[in-house]
Each structure stands twice: as structure tokens, then as C-alpha cells.
Design a protein around this motif. Structure first.
Motif, PDB file in Angstrom:
ATOM      1  N   LEU A  24       0.840  -1.200   0.000  1.00 13.77           N
ATOM      2  CA  LEU A  24       0.000   0.000   0.000  1.00 13.77           C
ATOM      3  C   LEU A  24       0.881   1.259   0.000  1.00 13.77           C
ATOM      4  CD1 LEU A  24      -2.819   1.143   0.070  1.00 13.77           C
ATOM      5  CD2 LEU A  24      -2.744   1.057   2.576  1.00 13.77           C
ATOM      6  N   ALA A  25       1.925   1.241   0.821  1.00 17.08           N
ATOM      7  CA  ALA A  25       2.826   2.407   0.880  1.00 17.08           C
ATOM      8  C   ALA A  25       3.494   2.621  -0.472  1.00 17.08           C
ATOM      9  CB  ALA A  25       3.871   2.215   1.973  1.00 17.08           C
ATOM     10  N   ALA A  26       3.906   1.521  -1.116  1.00 12.81           N
ATOM     11  CA  ALA A  26       4.573   1.650  -2.417  1.00 12.81           C
ATOM     12  C   ALA A  26       3.626   2.299  -3.432  1.00 12.81           C
ATOM     13  CB  ALA A  26       5.031   0.279  -2.924  1.00 12.81           C
ATOM     14  N   TYR A  27       2.361   1.915  -3.369  1.00 16.71           N
ATOM     15  CA  TYR A  27       1.367   2.489  -4.288  1.00 16.71           C
ATOM     16  C   TYR A  27       1.225   3.997  -4.060  1.00 16.71           C
ATOM     17  CZ  TYR A  27      -3.299   3.519  -6.152  1.00 16.71           C
ATOM     18  OH  TYR A  27      -4.350   4.089  -6.805  1.00 16.71           O
ATOM     19  N   LEU A  28       1.074   4.382  -2.802  1.00 21.14           N
ATOM     20  CA  LEU A  28       0.902   5.809  -2.501  1.00 21.14           C
ATOM     21  C   LEU A  28       2.150   6.597  -2.909  1.00 21.14           C
ATOM     22  CD1 LEU A  28      -0.803   5.569   1.030  1.00 21.14           C
ATOM     23  CD2 LEU A  28      -1.891   5.939  -1.192  1.00 21.14           C
ATOM     24  N   ILE A  29       3.316   6.044  -2.610  1.00 19.47           N
ATOM     25  CA  ILE A  29       4.556   6.771  -2.918  1.00 19.47           C
ATOM     26  C   ILE A  29       4.739   6.916  -4.422  1.00 19.47           C
ATOM     27  CG2 ILE A  29       7.087   6.641  -2.848  1.00 19.47           C
ATOM     28  CD1 ILE A  29       6.887   5.530  -0.053  1.00 19.47           C
ATOM     29  N   LEU A  30       4.533   5.810  -5.144  1.00 21.67           N
ATOM     30  CA  LEU A  30       4.771   5.882  -6.587  1.00 21.67           C
ATOM     31  C   LEU A  30       3.859   6.913  -7.254  1.00 21.67           C
ATOM     32  CD1 LEU A  30       6.352   4.908  -9.005  1.00 21.67           C
ATOM     33  CD2 LEU A  30       4.773   2.998  -9.261  1.00 21.67           C
ATOM     34  N   SER A  90      14.319   3.670  -9.233  1.00 21.08           N
ATOM     35  CA  SER A  90      13.561   3.612  -7.971  1.00 21.08           C
ATOM     36  C   SER A  90      12.094   3.315  -8.249  1.00 21.08           C
ATOM     37  CB  SER A  90      13.665   4.937  -7.212  1.00 21.08           C
ATOM     38  OG  SER A  90      15.005   5.254  -6.941  1.00 21.08           O
ATOM     39  N   ALA A  91      11.551   3.941  -9.296  1.00 20.10           N
ATOM     40  CA  ALA A  91      10.129   3.766  -9.591  1.00 20.10           C
ATOM     41  C   ALA A  91       9.806   2.316  -9.955  1.00 20.10           C
ATOM     42  CB  ALA A  91       9.706   4.704 -10.722  1.00 20.10           C
ATOM     43  N   ILE A  92      10.702   1.671 -10.710  1.00 26.42           N
ATOM     44  CA  ILE A  92      10.401   0.272 -11.042  1.00 26.42           C
ATOM     45  C   ILE A  92      10.412  -0.573  -9.781  1.00 26.42           C
ATOM     46  CG2 ILE A  92      11.165   0.333 -13.454  1.00 26.42           C
ATOM     47  CD1 ILE A  92      13.739  -1.015 -12.563  1.00 26.42           C
ATOM     48  N   SER A  93      11.269  -0.218  -8.828  1.00 26.49           N
ATOM     49  CA  SER A  93      11.296  -1.018  -7.596  1.00 26.49           C
ATOM     50  C   SER A  93      10.035  -0.785  -6.775  1.00 26.49           C
ATOM     51  CB  SER A  93      12.554  -0.721  -6.773  1.00 26.49           C
ATOM     52  OG  SER A  93      12.426   0.479  -6.056  1.00 26.49           O
ATOM     53  N   LEU A  94       9.349   0.337  -7.024  1.00 26.66           N
ATOM     54  CA  LEU A  94       8.061   0.574  -6.348  1.00 26.66           C
ATOM     55  C   LEU A  94       6.920  -0.143  -7.062  1.00 26.66           C
ATOM     56  CD1 LEU A  94       8.511   4.373  -5.648  1.00 26.66           C
ATOM     57  CD2 LEU A  94       8.008   2.696  -3.878  1.00 26.66           C
ATOM     58  N   LEU A  95       7.005  -0.199  -8.390  1.00 28.39           N
ATOM     59  CA  LEU A  95       5.911  -0.825  -9.150  1.00 28.39           C
ATOM     60  C   LEU A  95       5.965  -2.357  -9.079  1.00 28.39           C
ATOM     61  CD1 LEU A  95       3.459  -0.409 -10.971  1.00 28.39           C
ATOM     62  CD2 LEU A  95       4.974  -0.240 -12.937  1.00 28.39           C
ATOM     63  N   GLU A  96       7.174  -2.913  -9.109  1.00 27.33           N
ATOM     64  CA  GLU A  96       7.329  -4.378  -9.126  1.00 27.33           C
ATOM     65  C   GLU A  96       6.528  -5.096  -8.042  1.00 27.33           C
ATOM     66  OE1 GLU A  96       9.095  -6.553 -11.073  1.00 27.33           O
ATOM     67  OE2 GLU A  96      10.762  -5.472 -11.997  1.00 27.33           O
ATOM     68  N   PRO A  97       6.653  -4.674  -6.764  1.00 26.82           N
ATOM     69  CA  PRO A  97       5.940  -5.443  -5.738  1.00 26.82           C
ATOM     70  C   PRO A  97       4.425  -5.345  -5.882  1.00 26.82           C
ATOM     71  CG  PRO A  97       7.042  -3.534  -4.770  1.00 26.82           C
ATOM     72  CD  PRO A  97       7.506  -3.624  -6.173  1.00 26.82           C
ATOM     73  N   ILE A  98       3.934  -4.210  -6.389  1.00 20.59           N
ATOM     74  CA  ILE A  98       2.484  -4.083  -6.582  1.00 20.59           C
ATOM     75  C   ILE A  98       2.050  -5.074  -7.666  1.00 20.59           C
ATOM     76  CG2 ILE A  98       0.603  -2.453  -6.991  1.00 20.59           C
ATOM     77  CD1 ILE A  98       2.582  -0.164  -6.488  1.00 20.59           C
ATOM     78  N   VAL A  99       2.843  -5.111  -8.744  1.00 19.25           N
ATOM     79  CA  VAL A  99       2.519  -6.005  -9.855  1.00 19.25           C
ATOM     80  C   VAL A  99       2.558  -7.464  -9.400  1.00 19.25           C
ATOM     81  CG1 VAL A  99       3.361  -6.862 -12.077  1.00 19.25           C
ATOM     82  CG2 VAL A  99       3.295  -4.405 -11.634  1.00 19.25           C
ATOM     83  N   GLU A 100       3.612  -7.812  -8.673  1.00 23.32           N
ATOM     84  CA  GLU A 100       3.736  -9.202  -8.224  1.00 23.32           C
ATOM     85  C   GLU A 100       2.559  -9.610  -7.359  1.00 23.32           C
ATOM     86  OE1 GLU A 100       7.220 -10.748  -6.240  1.00 23.32           O
ATOM     87  OE2 GLU A 100       8.434  -9.899  -7.865  1.00 23.32           O
ATOM     88  N   TRP A 101       2.178  -8.703  -6.482  1.00 24.50           N
ATOM     89  CA  TRP A 101       1.068  -8.987  -5.576  1.00 24.50           C
ATOM     90  C   TRP A 101      -0.222  -9.190  -6.368  1.00 24.50           C
ATOM     91  CZ3 TRP A 101      -3.252  -5.792  -4.563  1.00 24.50           C
ATOM     92  CH2 TRP A 101      -4.050  -6.212  -3.497  1.00 24.50           C
ATOM     93  N   LEU A 111       0.309  12.769   1.353  1.00 28.98           N
ATOM     94  CA  LEU A 111       0.774  11.432   0.941  1.00 28.98           C
ATOM     95  C   LEU A 111       2.120  11.124   1.577  1.00 28.98           C
ATOM     96  CD1 LEU A 111      -0.169  11.492  -2.848  1.00 28.98           C
ATOM     97  CD2 LEU A 111      -1.133  10.000  -1.083  1.00 28.98           C
ATOM     98  N   ASP A 112       2.962  12.160   1.619  1.00 28.18           N
ATOM     99  CA  ASP A 112       4.272  11.979   2.215  1.00 28.18           C
ATOM    100  C   ASP A 112       4.140  11.687   3.707  1.00 28.18           C
ATOM    101  OD1 ASP A 112       7.116  12.112   2.197  1.00 28.18           O
ATOM    102  OD2 ASP A 112       6.937  14.033   3.230  1.00 28.18           O
ATOM    103  N   TYR A 113       3.216  12.402   4.358  1.00 27.35           N
ATOM    104  CA  TYR A 113       3.001  12.208   5.792  1.00 27.35           C
ATOM    105  C   TYR A 113       2.530  10.782   6.074  1.00 27.35           C
ATOM    106  CZ  TYR A 113       1.711  13.335  10.574  1.00 27.35           C
ATOM    107  OH  TYR A 113       1.655  13.358  11.944  1.00 27.35           O
TER     108      TYR A 113
END
Ligand code: PFF
Length: 450
Positions: free
Chosen positions: A102-108, A326-337, A385-387
């Protein structure tokens, strides 16, 4: 589901693993976020707390994520539930992985908007827009970009398409191999910029601002911001490093590798600060200008130096590149899930996850213009979002991770993974059991009630 079980190949070399880890950690966090947060927090005291947080909290948590990943050999959710199951502990530990996604989604969603700014700045530098600009000129250039939802949206979309393309095309590995050349190039350009900063006449002021702490600036919020940034910049608390750890071969020394990543990441952030603050003071700009700080100062440097068009273009190209890894490392786990939870193919999962992130990013795009009056809890959408992520979610999942490794797992199991001398391990374990969790808890509580 059997066809979706990942059979893990291990990293061909320690270097390939390092590039993926460095690619994830070095990004906009270092060059964009660190300087503007330092400026908003009043300088040196923030920098000091940030470095202490990196050493006492970030480093042990990075090591914990890697060792858990190497033990569990799967995605973060399955890893946590497998290890907890084996230790006969609650499956609730798997929430670490869920919170991370969830955090990765918000950050990306906002990361992509800022990546879009960097793309726009490639265009500005290539076309020579910075030459001859003064402080007002760079502010209005940036202000015009922010004021135009259409242009922001286009750049955000382009950044997201690039990210999706890399993940869907399965070429992340290639990108990471390219990082071997491009990351050092970014570091060299930062050194060039620090060299320029040294000629501005305000170098000493810039350095004093960064490295001479003014403790009167230390509010609870500054502590929390520094702690949160330690998580953000090292990509911690999202299960990303845990996922990478699952590819780590047994002979890699986790402590030494983590220390290398942490040092590289910190040096790049400090170099960005040393390049930016002298320019801020030489041009009487406001260090607390907020998220636009980098985009309003470095163009002055490029506009003022010889070869500025070349250096400026290269710099923003390399910044986009660092942001992409960095962005791909944020998207990858969302995709895998998503791939594991649904009947979607990898390509479909990438498109759905990418589109959902892009959609949420529009809220950040609009927060700078049409929706600027909408300030939930008195914050802009970017700040909110950052908070939520850096100041709430990442410290909480990080705390859970370190508590798990420090208190739930057996001493010997952890020790076998870390392979340290007895003294070093004793220091590490004390830090992991007491210093880091108590540190996170105190900062967290004081930051929130402040
Ligand atoms: N660490 C990246 C940076 O500093 O730019 C941002 C980031 C990447 C944060 C991946 C979190 C993450 F999982």
C-alpha cells in the motif's frame, strides 16, 4: 497457481544485487527530497538527526529486511507468513508485506509526478532555457510548469509509461546493469555541481547551513521528518528490500553490503545538498521554498556555468534515470502482488497497477493548481501522501520488521544469516533489540503529539 510460483534464480553476482539495491535507494529522495526537507527543517539539525537515524535505525532495518528475504525466499507477504508460521507465531506478521505494498502504491503516485518534473527539465535544459535566468526567472519557469495541469499531467504520464514499459518489458535487469555506468556518472555530475557551488561565494554559508546544527530548530516534527526520510531514501518499510533479499546468495555478507549501500546513498544526498545550498544563499533564495527547491536552484547553476547546457541536460537525464530505477522497484511489488491475487497475466497486472498509480497521481498534479485550495488536515496532497507514508506507514512497518528480527526470531538463526564476528554481532543485536525500536517508538510518539 502452480505456474505462478517463483523459482528464484540468484543474482549472478554481488554486483548485480548491489546495482538493484542502489538503483532502488538512490533516486529523487536524494536529489529532490533530501535538500528540500533539509531546507524546510532549518538545516544542520535535521541533517544530523537524519544521519543518526540512517546509522542506528536504517542500517539495522536494511539488514533485517535482507536477512528475512533470504530466509523466506518469496515475496514479502509470503516470506513473513512462512517464517512466522515456522516459528509458530501469528500470521499477522504478514501485514508487514501488505502495508508495504500500500505504501509503495501511494509513494509511486507522487514519485511519478516529480519524475515528470525532471523530464520537463531535460527539455528545458536541452533547449537552453536556463541561460541568463535570474532567481525570478527560475521561479517563474517552475511556477508556470506547476500552474499548468495539462503539462504536468503529460509529463507524469510519460514518466509512468516509461516505468510501466520497463516493468512490463521485463527489462529491469538491463536497466540495473546500465545503472553500473549511469549512477557513477550522476555522482560525477554532482561533484561538478559542488565544484560550481564552490565558486558562488556562498559555499561556506551553504556548508554551515548543512553541517552546523542549530538545535533550536529541533521540533518533534523535524525528528519525525528525519526518521521518515531515512526510511524513504533507503527504500525501507515497503518490503522492497525484503523482496530483493530473496535473490541474495548465501555467501553475500549482508552487513558489509548494507553498509556500502547506506554510505553511497548518504554521500549522494549530502553532495546534492552541497551543490544546492550555496546557490540558494548566493542568490538570496529561500531555503524553505519546499518541493520546488532543486528545480529552482540548479537551473541557476547551469545557467551560470560554462557548458551549462551540456551539464544541465546530462544531469536531468541521469536524474530521470535514477528516478526510474527507484520507480520500477516501487511498481514491481504491486505487480507481483496483483499477479498472485488475481487471474491477471504479468502484462495485464503491470498495466492495471500502472494505470491505478497514474490515476492517483492526478491528485498530486491537480494539488499544485486547480485543487490548490483543497488542504486536507492543513496539508497539500503531496504533503499528505508523504506524511501518511514516510511518517506513519514506513516507520510502523520498519518497527515491526526490527521487532520481529530482534525479539521473535532466535538469536542463532539471525546470527547464521549475518555471519559477523561475535563482538560485531553482539553490538548489532543490542541495536536491533533496543536502540532501533526504542528510537523509532520515541520519535514516532513525540512527532505525532507535537
Ligand atoms: N529510495 C528512493 C529514493 O530515495 O528516491 C525512493 C523509494 C524507492 C522509496 C523505493 C521507497 C521505495 F520502496
Amino acid at each position: 497457481m502452480a505456474n505462478k510460483t517463483h523459482i528464484h534464480a540468484q543474482w549472478s553476482s554481488r554486483l548485480a544485487f548491489m546495482m538493484a539495491a542502489v538503483g532502488s535507494s538512490v533516486g529523487l529522495g536524494n536529489v529532490w527530497k533530501f535538500p528540500y526537507m533539509t531546507g524546510e527543517s532549518g538545516g544542520g539539525a535535521f541533517v544530523l538527526i537524519y544521519m543518526v537515524s540512517i546509522a542506528l535505525i536504517g542500517l539495522p532495518i536494511l539488514m533485517s529486511e535482507w536477512l528475512l528475504g533470504r530466509l523466506g525466499q518469496k515475496n514479502p507477504i509470503t516470506t513473513m507468513s512462512t517464517i512466522a508460521g515456522r516459528l509458530k507465531r501469528s500470521q499477522a506478521w504478514a501485514l508487514i508485506g501488505v502495508g508495504g505494498i500500500l505504501a509503495a502504491y501511494l509513494i509511486l503516485s507522487f514519485y511519478s509526478v516529480i519524475g515528470g518534473w525532471a523530464l520537463a527539465y531535460i527539455k528545458y535544459s536541452v533547449t537552453g532555457t536556463f541561460s541568463g535566468l535570474d532567481g525570478d526567472g527560475v521561479s517563474s519557469l517552475f511556477g508556470n510548469l506547476l500552474g499548468s495541469p495539462g503539462r504536468l499531467l503529460a509529463w507524469h504520464s510519460l514518466f509512468m509509461v516509461l516505468t510501466i514499459g520497463v516493468v512490463a518489458g521485463g527489462v529491469s535487469g538491463g536497466l540495473e546493469r546500465a545503472a553500473k555506468l549511469l549512477m557513477p556518472a550522476l555522482a560525477v555530475l554532482l561533484v561538478v555541481l559542488v565544484g560550481y557551488a564552490a565558486t558562488t561565494g556562498s559555499f561556506a554559508d551553504g556548508l554551515a547551513y548543512l553541517f552546523r546544527p542549530d538545535f533550536s530548530q529541533l521540533t518533534g516534527d523535524v525528528w519525525l521528518a528525519a526518521l521518515g526520510h531515512a526510511f524513504f531514501t533507503l527504500s525501507l518499510g515497503m518490503g522492497i528490500m525484503m523482496a530483493y533479499g530473496s535473490y541474495l546468495s548465501d555467501d553475500v555478507n549482508i552487513g558489509r553490503t548494507a553498509l556500502t549501500v547506506v554510505i553511497l546513498d548518504t554521500v549522494i544526498a549530502l553532495a546534492a545538498g552541497m551543490a544546492i545550498f550555496p546557490v540558494v544563499f548566493a542568490n538570496q533564495l529561500d531555503p524553505a521554498a519546499g518541493p520546488g527547491l532543486v528545480f529552482q536552484t540548479l537551473p541557476l547553476a547551469f545557467g551560470g556555468m560554462s557548458g551549462g547546457i551540456l551539464f544541465g541536460s546530462l544531469f536531468f537525464i541521469l536524474l530521470v534515470f535514477a528516478a526510474l530505477t527507484s520507480a520500477i522497484s516501487l511498481l514491481e511489488p504491486i505487480v507481483e502482488w496483483l499477479e498472485e491475487q488475481s487471474p491477471l497475466s504479468r502484462l495485464q497486472a503491470t498495466l492495471v497497477a500502472g494505470a491505478a498509480t497514474w490515476l492517483l497521481g492526478i491528485a498530486t498534479v491537480l494539488s499544485f493548481n486547480d485543487w490548490s485550495g483543497f488542504q486536507p488536515f492543513g496539508m497539500s496532497i503531496l504533503d499528505l501522501l508523504d506524511y501518511l507514508t514516510s511518517k506513519l506507514m514506513l516507520p510502523l512497518t520498519g518497527l515491526a520488521t526490527i521487532l520481529f528480527v530482534g525479539w521473535v526470531m532466535g538469536r542463532d538463526e539471525v546470527r547464521a544469516q549475518l555471519n559477523m564476528s561475535p563482538t560485531a554481532f553482539a553490538v548489532w543485536r543490542f541495536t536491533a533489540r533496543f536502540v532501533s525500536p526504542i528510537g523509532v517508538a520515541i520519535v514516532f510518539i513525540f512527532g505525532l503529539i507535537n
